[in-house]
Design an enzyme around this catalytic site. Sequence first.
Site, PDB file in Angstrom:
ATOM      1  N   ARG A   1     -22.712 -52.961 120.764  1.00  0.00           N
ATOM      2  CA  ARG A   1     -21.304 -52.665 120.461  1.00  0.00           C
ATOM      3  C   ARG A   1     -20.423 -53.914 120.579  1.00  0.00           C
ATOM      4  O   ARG A   1     -19.292 -53.839 121.067  1.00  0.00           O
ATOM      5  CB  ARG A   1     -20.783 -51.533 121.349  1.00  0.00           C
ATOM      6  CG  ARG A   1     -21.545 -50.218 121.152  1.00  0.00           C
ATOM      7  CD  ARG A   1     -21.255 -49.527 119.825  1.00  0.00           C
ATOM      8  NE  ARG A   1     -19.914 -49.027 119.755  1.00  0.00           N
ATOM      9  CZ  ARG A   1     -19.547 -47.799 120.105  1.00  0.00           C
ATOM     10  NH1 ARG A   1     -20.427 -46.934 120.502  1.00  0.00           N
ATOM     11  NH2 ARG A   1     -18.294 -47.418 120.019  1.00  0.00           N
TER      12      ARG A   1
ATOM     13  N   ARG B   1     -13.336 -52.175 119.622  1.00  0.00           N
ATOM     14  CA  ARG B   1     -11.945 -52.127 120.081  1.00  0.00           C
ATOM     15  C   ARG B   1     -11.542 -53.150 121.127  1.00  0.00           C
ATOM     16  O   ARG B   1     -10.348 -53.357 121.346  1.00  0.00           O
ATOM     17  CB  ARG B   1     -11.619 -50.716 120.596  1.00  0.00           C
ATOM     18  CG  ARG B   1     -11.410 -49.733 119.460  1.00  0.00           C
ATOM     19  CD  ARG B   1     -11.313 -48.331 119.982  1.00  0.00           C
ATOM     20  NE  ARG B   1     -12.546 -48.049 120.723  1.00  0.00           N
ATOM     21  CZ  ARG B   1     -12.984 -46.825 120.996  1.00  0.00           C
ATOM     22  NH1 ARG B   1     -12.289 -45.783 120.629  1.00  0.00           N
ATOM     23  NH2 ARG B   1     -14.105 -46.652 121.659  1.00  0.00           N
TER      24      ARG B   1
ATOM     25  N   ARG C   1      -8.672 -52.167 111.894  1.00  0.00           N
ATOM     26  CA  ARG C   1      -8.621 -50.702 111.954  1.00  0.00           C
ATOM     27  C   ARG C   1      -7.254 -50.189 111.524  1.00  0.00           C
ATOM     28  O   ARG C   1      -7.137 -49.225 110.770  1.00  0.00           O
ATOM     29  CB  ARG C   1      -8.883 -50.216 113.384  1.00  0.00           C
ATOM     30  CG  ARG C   1     -10.313 -49.878 113.732  1.00  0.00           C
ATOM     31  CD  ARG C   1     -10.838 -48.639 113.039  1.00  0.00           C
ATOM     32  NE  ARG C   1      -9.928 -47.508 113.040  1.00  0.00           N
ATOM     33  CZ  ARG C   1      -9.898 -46.555 113.940  1.00  0.00           C
ATOM     34  NH1 ARG C   1     -10.733 -46.575 114.924  1.00  0.00           N
ATOM     35  NH2 ARG C   1      -9.054 -45.563 113.841  1.00  0.00           N
TER      36      ARG C   1
ATOM     37  N   ASP D   1     -22.358 -46.776 111.958  1.00  0.00           N
ATOM     38  CA  ASP D   1     -22.490 -45.787 113.034  1.00  0.00           C
ATOM     39  C   ASP D   1     -23.736 -44.933 112.827  1.00  0.00           C
ATOM     40  O   ASP D   1     -24.146 -44.688 111.686  1.00  0.00           O
ATOM     41  CB  ASP D   1     -21.264 -44.883 113.116  1.00  0.00           C
ATOM     42  CG  ASP D   1     -21.179 -44.225 114.492  1.00  0.00           C
ATOM     43  OD1 ASP D   1     -20.689 -44.873 115.434  1.00  0.00           O
ATOM     44  OD2 ASP D   1     -21.640 -43.080 114.633  1.00  0.00           O
TER      45      ASP D   1
ATOM     46  N   TYR E   1     -25.662 -34.752 118.722  1.00  0.00           N
ATOM     47  CA  TYR E   1     -24.333 -34.683 118.084  1.00  0.00           C
ATOM     48  C   TYR E   1     -24.313 -33.618 116.984  1.00  0.00           C
ATOM     49  O   TYR E   1     -23.320 -32.911 116.807  1.00  0.00           O
ATOM     50  CB  TYR E   1     -23.943 -36.048 117.511  1.00  0.00           C
ATOM     51  CG  TYR E   1     -23.700 -37.079 118.586  1.00  0.00           C
ATOM     52  CD1 TYR E   1     -22.469 -37.157 119.237  1.00  0.00           C
ATOM     53  CD2 TYR E   1     -24.701 -37.956 119.002  1.00  0.00           C
ATOM     54  CE1 TYR E   1     -22.245 -38.084 120.255  1.00  0.00           C
ATOM     55  CE2 TYR E   1     -24.496 -38.882 120.007  1.00  0.00           C
ATOM     56  CZ  TYR E   1     -23.269 -38.941 120.635  1.00  0.00           C
ATOM     57  OH  TYR E   1     -23.059 -39.844 121.643  1.00  0.00           O
TER      58      TYR E   1
HETATM   59  O1  CP3 Z   1     -21.121 -53.535 117.462  1.00  0.00           O
HETATM   60  C1  CP3 Z   1     -22.051 -52.764 117.262  1.00  0.00           C
HETATM   61  O2  CP3 Z   1     -22.911 -52.548 118.135  1.00  0.00           O
HETATM   62  C2  CP3 Z   1     -22.231 -52.166 115.892  1.00  0.00           C
HETATM   63  C3  CP3 Z   1     -21.667 -50.942 115.605  1.00  0.00           C
HETATM   64  C4  CP3 Z   1     -22.011 -49.604 116.277  1.00  0.00           C
HETATM   65  C5  CP3 Z   1     -21.039 -48.565 116.359  1.00  0.00           C
HETATM   66  N1  CP3 Z   1     -21.653 -47.453 116.834  1.00  0.00           N
HETATM   67  C6  CP3 Z   1     -19.629 -48.695 115.966  1.00  0.00           C
HETATM   68  C7  CP3 Z   1     -18.616 -47.755 116.503  1.00  0.00           C
HETATM   69  C8  CP3 Z   1     -23.208 -49.092 116.787  1.00  0.00           C
HETATM   70  C9  CP3 Z   1     -24.540 -49.787 116.974  1.00  0.00           C
HETATM   71  C10 CP3 Z   1     -22.964 -47.726 117.124  1.00  0.00           C
HETATM   72  C11 CP3 Z   1     -23.997 -46.813 117.644  1.00  0.00           C
HETATM   73  C12 CP3 Z   1     -23.610 -45.495 118.153  1.00  0.00           C
HETATM   74  N2  CP3 Z   1     -22.655 -44.648 117.654  1.00  0.00           N
HETATM   75  C13 CP3 Z   1     -24.279 -44.834 119.211  1.00  0.00           C
HETATM   76  C14 CP3 Z   1     -25.480 -45.357 119.972  1.00  0.00           C
HETATM   77  C15 CP3 Z   1     -25.142 -46.405 120.942  1.00  0.00           C
HETATM   78  C16 CP3 Z   1     -24.237 -45.974 122.083  1.00  0.00           C
HETATM   79  O3  CP3 Z   1     -23.167 -46.555 122.216  1.00  0.00           O
HETATM   80  O4  CP3 Z   1     -24.636 -45.084 122.819  1.00  0.00           O
HETATM   81  C17 CP3 Z   1     -23.643 -43.580 119.374  1.00  0.00           C
HETATM   82  C18 CP3 Z   1     -24.002 -42.531 120.399  1.00  0.00           C
HETATM   83  C19 CP3 Z   1     -22.627 -43.472 118.373  1.00  0.00           C
HETATM   84  C20 CP3 Z   1     -21.751 -42.301 118.095  1.00  0.00           C
HETATM   85  C21 CP3 Z   1     -20.326 -42.637 118.296  1.00  0.00           C
HETATM   86  N3  CP3 Z   1     -19.590 -43.461 117.465  1.00  0.00           N
HETATM   87  C22 CP3 Z   1     -19.464 -42.182 119.331  1.00  0.00           C
HETATM   88  C23 CP3 Z   1     -19.876 -41.250 120.447  1.00  0.00           C
HETATM   89  C24 CP3 Z   1     -18.213 -42.745 119.090  1.00  0.00           C
HETATM   90  C25 CP3 Z   1     -16.934 -42.491 119.862  1.00  0.00           C
HETATM   91  C26 CP3 Z   1     -16.893 -43.218 121.150  1.00  0.00           C
HETATM   92  C27 CP3 Z   1     -16.448 -44.633 120.983  1.00  0.00           C
HETATM   93  O5  CP3 Z   1     -17.135 -45.515 121.508  1.00  0.00           O
HETATM   94  O6  CP3 Z   1     -15.431 -44.830 120.344  1.00  0.00           O
HETATM   95  C28 CP3 Z   1     -18.322 -43.591 117.951  1.00  0.00           C
HETATM   96  C29 CP3 Z   1     -17.254 -44.429 117.344  1.00  0.00           C
HETATM   97  C30 CP3 Z   1     -17.545 -45.872 117.106  1.00  0.00           C
HETATM   98  N4  CP3 Z   1     -18.731 -46.386 116.665  1.00  0.00           N
HETATM   99  C31 CP3 Z   1     -16.608 -46.941 117.252  1.00  0.00           C
HETATM  100  C32 CP3 Z   1     -17.272 -48.117 116.859  1.00  0.00           C
HETATM  101  C33 CP3 Z   1     -16.695 -49.494 116.775  1.00  0.00           C
HETATM  102  C34 CP3 Z   1     -15.157 -46.788 117.683  1.00  0.00           C
HETATM  103  C35 CP3 Z   1     -14.370 -46.349 116.506  1.00  0.00           C
HETATM  104  C36 CP3 Z   1     -12.937 -46.767 116.568  1.00  0.00           C
HETATM  105  O7  CP3 Z   1     -12.155 -46.010 117.141  1.00  0.00           O
HETATM  106  O8  CP3 Z   1     -12.623 -47.810 115.998  1.00  0.00           O
END
Ligand code: CP3
Length: 343
Positions: free
Chosen positions: A26, A30, A39, A76, A152
Amino acid sequence: MVSPSKPILRVLKGETLKHPPFWLMRQAGRYLPEYRALRERLGGFLDLCYAPELAAEATLQPLRRFGMDAAILFSDILLVPQAMGQKLWFEPTEGPALTPIRTRQAAAALQVAGLTERLRPVYRAIGLVAAALPPETTLIGFAGAPWTVATYMVEGRSSRDFAKVKEWASSDAAGFDVLIEQLVEATSVHLSAQIAAGAEVVQLFDTWAGIVPPDDFDRLVIAPTRRIIERVRRGHPDTPIIGFPRGIGSLYQRYFIETGVTALSLDATVPLDLARVLQSRGPVQGNLDPVVLVAGGSALDEAAGKILAALRDGPFIFNLGHGVLPETPLEHVARLSTLIRTA
Ligand code: CP3
């Protein structure tokens, strides 16, 4: 074959490097002001994922600041269920929301055919990043593992107790296995398409592997992961695959051996002496607690120092034990990068 020169690819071939390479799960997102600006310009998170130029830009942002050895595609794990026909949206403060799938019929109705057409913008983003990366930087693609994505899909959102998905998986194993099998197929197709588009490594995120009951671990974690790896390797035998089965404790050894992953990404609860044992089987990645990166100061210096000291004598990629938290100060990431570079 010419031996690869990129540090991350060398480690994934089993080499021990004098200076361990690093990237952060990640690493886009943010905690970066330039990400928040991007964003705001676009509105929704999903809009960003489906706009190749902007997804490529978000992928590259952390590298410009911190010079990580790998870029991980900005995307994602939930794009896969969406591309299979499940309704997905993001609530501004609550994270992902999906129309829940809870029956065998609904699982069987999901579509894998056409998935790569629907995810075309993702593969275009990979092509753009590949063309823009410095020659020593590795491009990582990814997907969620079937169990984690299923949590999910069945709960319809992030969950605390995973009651619905556990109930379905245990009370109607044959029905739930239809969902897992659909995800095995979709995930194999998606990872293969990312590699064809230019991803040099792929990582499987099994964020919720640690909540699977031990009796179901083979069926829900090991076997689906192994099948995905077999299928991806049929078309792309040389692409390294990193597994991140978060929180599985004493089962890490079995996961490493039985799934066939190239390398293991360790969560922050894995003791460093166990990490060293695992490293005798193959490359490991990890495992700084993301909360320690938020804390900074001497806690960060000490924790990073211990990890480096324990793991640098074998094939090792420095990373976190889970994703960067949004409240992480930029200076702490810069400090970590310096600690690793000068180690
Ligand atoms: O930088 C990176 O690693 C690349 C991008 C990436 C995202 N999600 C972007 C993202 C990766 C590899 C993921 C994987 C992901 N997504 C997982 C597995 C890894 C982990 O963190 O456990 C899971 C469970 C998700 C599902 C997901 N996506 C959730 C539960 C959420 C909301 C919680 C949160 O962290 O905001 C997201 C949103 C998300 N995915 C954001 C980003 C940058 C935030 C979105 C925003 O508000 O801009």
